[in-house]
Design a protein around this motif. Structure first.
Motif, PDB file in Angstrom:
ATOM      1  N   ASP A 161      -6.977  -4.014  56.887  1.00 14.05           N
ATOM      2  CA  ASP A 161      -8.023  -3.217  57.547  1.00 14.05           C
ATOM      3  C   ASP A 161      -7.552  -1.891  58.114  1.00 14.05           C
ATOM      4  O   ASP A 161      -8.354  -0.989  58.331  1.00 14.05           O
ATOM      5  N   THR A 162      -6.248  -1.742  58.365  1.00 18.92           N
ATOM      6  CA  THR A 162      -5.767  -0.567  59.082  1.00 18.92           C
ATOM      7  C   THR A 162      -5.977   0.725  58.292  1.00 18.92           C
ATOM      8  O   THR A 162      -5.909   0.731  57.050  1.00 18.92           O
ATOM      9  N   GLU A 163      -6.229   1.797  59.034  1.00 19.88           N
ATOM     10  CA  GLU A 163      -6.352   3.120  58.433  1.00 19.88           C
ATOM     11  C   GLU A 163      -5.132   3.977  58.759  1.00 19.88           C
ATOM     12  O   GLU A 163      -5.134   5.181  58.509  1.00 19.88           O
ATOM     13  N   VAL A 164      -4.113   3.353  59.318  1.00 16.91           N
ATOM     14  CA  VAL A 164      -2.871   4.055  59.621  1.00 16.91           C
ATOM     15  C   VAL A 164      -2.207   4.494  58.319  1.00 16.91           C
ATOM     16  O   VAL A 164      -2.324   3.823  57.285  1.00 16.91           O
ATOM     17  N   HIS A 165      -1.522   5.624  58.346  1.00 18.38           N
ATOM     18  CA  HIS A 165      -0.840   6.142  57.158  1.00 18.38           C
ATOM     19  C   HIS A 165       0.064   5.047  56.574  1.00 18.38           C
ATOM     20  O   HIS A 165       0.766   4.345  57.316  1.00 18.38           O
ATOM     21  N   PRO A 166       0.065   4.881  55.232  1.00 22.67           N
ATOM     22  CA  PRO A 166       0.869   3.819  54.608  1.00 22.67           C
ATOM     23  C   PRO A 166       2.347   3.847  54.963  1.00 22.67           C
ATOM     24  O   PRO A 166       2.987   2.793  55.040  1.00 22.67           O
ATOM     25  N   LEU A 167       2.913   5.025  55.178  1.00 23.24           N
ATOM     26  CA  LEU A 167       4.320   5.089  55.562  1.00 23.24           C
ATOM     27  C   LEU A 167       4.553   4.388  56.892  1.00 23.24           C
ATOM     28  O   LEU A 167       5.544   3.674  57.069  1.00 23.24           O
ATOM     29  N   ILE A 168       3.629   4.585  57.815  1.00 26.33           N
ATOM     30  CA  ILE A 168       3.750   3.945  59.125  1.00 26.33           C
ATOM     31  C   ILE A 168       3.329   2.484  59.047  1.00 26.33           C
ATOM     32  O   ILE A 168       4.012   1.592  59.569  1.00 26.33           O
ATOM     33  N   ALA A 169       2.205   2.215  58.379  1.00 26.23           N
ATOM     34  CA  ALA A 169       1.700   0.837  58.288  1.00 26.23           C
ATOM     35  C   ALA A 169       2.719  -0.083  57.616  1.00 26.23           C
ATOM     36  O   ALA A 169       2.938  -1.213  58.056  1.00 26.23           O
ATOM     37  N   SER A 170       3.364   0.396  56.561  1.00 26.03           N
ATOM     38  CA  SER A 170       4.351  -0.436  55.862  1.00 26.03           C
ATOM     39  C   SER A 170       5.556  -0.721  56.746  1.00 26.03           C
ATOM     40  O   SER A 170       6.131  -1.814  56.707  1.00 26.03           O
ATOM     41  N   SER A 171       5.943   0.260  57.565  1.00 20.56           N
ATOM     42  CA  SER A 171       7.077   0.078  58.465  1.00 20.56           C
ATOM     43  C   SER A 171       6.736  -0.882  59.594  1.00 20.56           C
ATOM     44  O   SER A 171       7.563  -1.713  59.992  1.00 20.56           O
ATOM     45  N   GLN A 195       7.403  -4.181  51.970  1.00 20.50           N
ATOM     46  CA  GLN A 195       7.199  -2.784  52.359  1.00 20.50           C
ATOM     47  C   GLN A 195       7.137  -1.913  51.105  1.00 20.50           C
ATOM     48  O   GLN A 195       6.298  -1.016  51.013  1.00 20.50           O
ATOM     49  N   SER A 196       8.014  -2.181  50.146  1.00 22.16           N
ATOM     50  CA  SER A 196       7.973  -1.423  48.884  1.00 22.16           C
ATOM     51  C   SER A 196       6.638  -1.617  48.174  1.00 22.16           C
ATOM     52  O   SER A 196       6.088  -0.674  47.593  1.00 22.16           O
ATOM     53  N   LEU A 197       6.092  -2.838  48.220  1.00 21.29           N
ATOM     54  CA  LEU A 197       4.814  -3.116  47.579  1.00 21.29           C
ATOM     55  C   LEU A 197       3.685  -2.342  48.248  1.00 21.29           C
ATOM     56  O   LEU A 197       2.832  -1.754  47.575  1.00 21.29           O
ATOM     57  N   ILE A 198       3.682  -2.321  49.580  1.00 26.36           N
ATOM     58  CA  ILE A 198       2.660  -1.571  50.320  1.00 26.36           C
ATOM     59  C   ILE A 198       2.715  -0.099  49.939  1.00 26.36           C
ATOM     60  O   ILE A 198       1.688   0.535  49.669  1.00 26.36           O
ATOM     61  N   LEU A 199       3.917   0.450  49.896  1.00 22.27           N
ATOM     62  CA  LEU A 199       4.082   1.866  49.564  1.00 22.27           C
ATOM     63  C   LEU A 199       3.728   2.146  48.111  1.00 22.27           C
ATOM     64  O   LEU A 199       3.168   3.196  47.793  1.00 22.27           O
ATOM     65  N   ALA A 200       4.055   1.219  47.214  1.00 30.66           N
ATOM     66  CA  ALA A 200       3.746   1.411  45.790  1.00 30.66           C
ATOM     67  C   ALA A 200       2.249   1.441  45.539  1.00 30.66           C
ATOM     68  O   ALA A 200       1.778   2.102  44.605  1.00 30.66           O
ATOM     69  N   HIS A 201       1.474   0.722  46.350  1.00 28.64           N
ATOM     70  CA  HIS A 201       0.024   0.779  46.218  1.00 28.64           C
ATOM     71  C   HIS A 201      -0.517   2.132  46.680  1.00 28.64           C
ATOM     72  O   HIS A 201      -1.607   2.520  46.281  1.00 28.64           O
ATOM     73  N   TRP A 202       0.254   2.813  47.505  1.00 30.34           N
ATOM     74  CA  TRP A 202      -0.117   4.167  47.928  1.00 30.34           C
ATOM     75  C   TRP A 202       0.341   5.199  46.902  1.00 30.34           C
ATOM     76  O   TRP A 202      -0.401   6.103  46.532  1.00 30.34           O
ATOM     77  N   ASN A 203       1.598   5.043  46.426  1.00 27.08           N
ATOM     78  CA  ASN A 203       2.144   5.965  45.432  1.00 27.08           C
ATOM     79  C   ASN A 203       3.100   5.189  44.523  1.00 27.08           C
ATOM     80  O   ASN A 203       4.081   4.610  45.007  1.00 27.08           O
ATOM     81  N   THR A 233       9.393  -4.033  72.894  1.00 24.72           N
ATOM     82  CA  THR A 233       8.071  -4.505  72.457  1.00 24.72           C
ATOM     83  C   THR A 233       7.300  -3.354  71.835  1.00 24.72           C
ATOM     84  O   THR A 233       6.122  -3.107  72.116  1.00 24.72           O
ATOM     85  N   ASP A 234       7.970  -2.628  70.972  1.00 24.73           N
ATOM     86  CA  ASP A 234       7.420  -1.418  70.358  1.00 24.73           C
ATOM     87  C   ASP A 234       8.240  -1.142  69.106  1.00 24.73           C
ATOM     88  O   ASP A 234       9.461  -0.965  69.183  1.00 24.73           O
ATOM     89  N   SER A 235       7.612  -1.125  67.953  1.00 28.11           N
ATOM     90  CA  SER A 235       8.356  -0.973  66.697  1.00 28.11           C
ATOM     91  C   SER A 235       8.701   0.468  66.357  1.00 28.11           C
ATOM     92  O   SER A 235       9.213   0.737  65.269  1.00 28.11           O
ATOM     93  N   ALA A 236       8.461   1.421  67.283  1.00 32.98           N
ATOM     94  CA  ALA A 236       8.745   2.832  67.013  1.00 32.98           C
ATOM     95  C   ALA A 236      10.194   3.078  66.586  1.00 32.98           C
ATOM     96  O   ALA A 236      10.437   3.833  65.639  1.00 32.98           O
ATOM     97  N   PRO A 237      11.203   2.487  67.240  1.00 36.46           N
ATOM     98  CA  PRO A 237      12.591   2.726  66.782  1.00 36.46           C
ATOM     99  C   PRO A 237      12.819   2.276  65.340  1.00 36.46           C
ATOM    100  O   PRO A 237      13.494   2.966  64.572  1.00 36.46           O
ATOM    101  N   PHE A 238      12.239   1.139  64.968  1.00 32.53           N
ATOM    102  CA  PHE A 238      12.402   0.656  63.601  1.00 32.53           C
ATOM    103  C   PHE A 238      11.649   1.544  62.617  1.00 32.53           C
ATOM    104  O   PHE A 238      12.150   1.848  61.528  1.00 32.53           O
ATOM    105  N   ILE A 239      10.445   1.985  62.985  1.00 33.56           N
ATOM    106  CA  ILE A 239       9.669   2.878  62.114  1.00 33.56           C
ATOM    107  C   ILE A 239      10.460   4.148  61.830  1.00 33.56           C
ATOM    108  O   ILE A 239      10.582   4.578  60.676  1.00 33.56           O
TER     109      ILE A 239
END
Length: 338
Positions: A161-171, A195-203, A233-239
């Motif tokens: 459902d998310t509309e977040v950019h695939p680069l961020i959503a996959s991360s 994550q590769s699959l999510i990105l491949a559906h984008w490009n 409790t925030d995935s920003a460093p990993f993203i």
């Protein structure tokens, strides 16, 4: 992920936005420059690098040459389990294009293929407790097994459902998947595969991008990013970390579209060690004119992606340092061989 929430916790930092822009820019150049025959050759090379990197993170010792031999049906003398891991990974990538990342049935099928003959619980969520390991160190104890089905249901629903950019959503998905650790084994390779699959559906260019080889080269930083995200409790460093790996993979996987290195930039790349300040670089190069150094050396190297800032969100910081990117390291290694 908060155990009772539906939205994974993450911040969109300036560093993350800068990485998204850099990846998108590089991706645009690659899309325009790709050629069918060359792309087919690169797909084979990159797929082998992808499998090698992902399995090496898990302790598999087979080389890229041995993986190539297995792909070609040749006999390889190696531990049977490691050969089985490679065959499973090759089989998974054969099915890759038929999977949809938000479908649980496809996720379970991928695990069944990837872990066939390696563990008993294949294609099933785990029935016992597990932890995320960095070598022999436990860096995270996963949620209890009874919570796994609902957590995965929520995560896959969010992904669909998310509309977040695939680069961020996959991360975000990659981090949350590792946090949940839904399977008895194979979670690391599954998280990277998905994550590769999510990105491949984008490009489609992401289908065989060897991000895993870069992650393997920065394995301690990978686990540090996971640990830091869990503690905050925030995935920003990993993203931010995984986006840097994606950008580096885009640059190093397709050297035919890399920008040319001018003599001035070449000198800069040769003297840059670890992390250095502008002043230290000028001194190492014997240059006194700050404006000329920025215009002829520093700026072109940054724009071409040969070097990067240690603090990209604060480009004018007094504590700013510069370091080689993976592309820059690859260029210098190539020069050393000549």
């Amino acid at each position: 992920m908060t155990l009772d929430g539906d939205e994974p916790p993450y911040r969109i930092t300036p560093a993350i936005l800068n990485q998204v822009a850099a990846v998108s820019e590089t991706l645009g150049r690659l899309s325009q420059a790709s050629e069918a025959g060359r792309a087919l050759r690169l797909r084979r090379i990159n797929r082998i690098r992808t499998i090698h990197g992902s399995l090496a993170i898990e302790g598999n010792t087979l080389s890229e040459a041995q993986i190539t031999a297995i792909l070609e049906g040749k006999r390889v003398i190696a531990p049977p389990r490691e050969i089985q891991e490679v065959r499973n990974a090759l089989a998974a990538y054969e099915r890759f294009s038929s999977w949809h990342p938000e479908r649980e049935a496809h996720l379970l099928e991928a695990h069944r293929i990837l872990m066939a003959g390696l563990i008993d619980e294949i294609g099933l969520y785990r029935s016992g407790g597990v932890g995320v390991m960095a070598g022999e160190q436990v860096i995270h104890m996963a949620p209890p097994p009874g919570r796994v089905p609902i957590l995965m249901e929520r995560l896959l629903h969010w992904l669909g459902d998310t509309e977040v950019h695939p680069l961020i959503a996959s991360s975000v998905f990659h981090y949350e998947f590792e946090f949940i650790h839904p399977f008895a084994d194979g979670n690391g390779r599954m998280g990277r595969l998905w994550q590769s699959l999510i990105l491949a559906h984008w490009n489609p260019l992401f289908a065989d991008l060897p991000v895993e080889s870069l992650v393997h080269a920065h394995q301690s930083a990978y686990y540090d990013a996971l640990r830091e995200s869990t503690e905050q409790t925030d995935s920003a460093p990993f993203i931010a970390f995984i986006l840097r790996m994606i950008e580096a993979a885009l640059r190093t996987a397709t050297p035919q579209v890399s920008p040319q290195v001018t003599p001035q930039v070449g000198k800069l790349l040769q003297v840059l060690e670890d992390e250095m300040s502008r002043e230290a670089l000028q001194e190492r190069l014997g240059l006194k004119d700050r404006q000329s150094f920025r215009a002829r050396y520093l700026k072109p190297a940054l724009e071409a992606g040969w070097i990067e800032m240690t603090r990209p969100d604060k480009p004018n910081s007094r504590s700013q340092r510069y370091r080689l990117t993976e592309a820059g390291k690859a260029w210098r290694t190539e020069q050393d061989r000549k």
